[in-house]
Design an enzyme around this catalytic site. Sequence first.
Site, PDB file in Angstrom:
ATOM      1  CB  SER A 101      -0.937   0.009   1.207  1.00  0.00           C
ATOM      2  OG  SER A 101      -0.167  -0.002   2.392  1.00  0.00           O
ATOM      3  CE  LYS A 140      -2.596   1.901   5.004  1.00  0.00           C
ATOM      4  NZ  LYS A 140      -2.324   0.994   3.921  1.00  0.00           N
TER       5      LYS A 140
END
Lengths: 162, 197
Positions: free
Chosen positions: A40, A83
């Site tokens: 991701s 993230k």
Amino acid sequence: MLRGILGKTFRLVGYTIQYACIAHCAFEYVGGVVMCSGPSMEPTIQNSDIVCAENLSRHFYGIQRGDIVIAKSPSDPKSNICKRVIGLEGDKILTSRPSDFFKSHNYVPTGHVWLEGDNLQNSTDSRYYGPVPYGLIRGRIFFKYYFDAEKLFLTEEAGERA
Amino acid sequence: MSVIWIRAEEVKHLFMSLGHLGPWWQSLHRTMLRGILGKTFRLVGYTIQYACIAHCAFEYVGGVVMCSGPSMEPTIQNSDIVCAENLSRHFYGIQRGDIVIAKSPSDPKSNICKRVIGLEGDKILTSRPSDFFKSHNYVPTGHVWLEGDNLQNSTDSRYYGPVPYGLIRGRIFFKIWPLSDFGFLRDSPNGHRSPGD
């Protein structure tokens, strides 16, 4: 003899607990080395990359937009996510897809941050589970190792979403 | 002539003794400074060591907490002193009806103290009793639904939504002050709010 062995065992256990506590506090308050897995955050962080995380920014509330953070996952408290911070509390976030005709915005509530992975097509992040409370953030990644010992500093790559 | 010689000898002796004094003073200074520095480092080392052990004890085992605010009355009054244990959180043993301490979702610098009404997957009644149409919500995975016992005066999940499990810090299980209320904590005075019970 038994007393000697017991004494030595207790001293060994005592030292182990002592150094375990110091190591734990070092990892929690200063930082440590982390291995990231998952796609991701490509291309910034690949699967199985080794990165350095520091935890001082979190305690001094110095996390900023564009930082890559490690946080406890809101949907699974046993795992961590990695993230990029797109928005801080009070920011206006564009939550509609680029293909949508009507653009929709959301405001990040107080005490929360909006996280998104760099690999937008393959990342479950705040677009899926909503803004993440600041209290779940554990540390900030600032350094990445290559296996051939060549160092690379992470660069600001995320596009503007706010 | 002899007087002048003696004086020169005296001066020479004086200078030699001063010369000996110099290194003696330097070595004394160095030993004292090294002693003080050594003691300071050792003191700092012990302080850091015991601070780490105390921190780990409070985080992994538990501690004594003072609660403030009216949101958990009558179970916990303002300025009550309670015991919290942190083992349940690490072993994922928090259950419905437990009173937990958690980091506030709206303010990461402060803590909140509420009761767990629903775990992940539970169906929570979110409408007021005065509403005609009842509305339900499901608690998402990895979250809990917290409510204070004093429903009229409590900002809790009815206000900021379900709280991620990762924000929970510990479970309160015992009250030690005031002495008139010493002992284990009571069940919720509000009955059960999730129809699944």
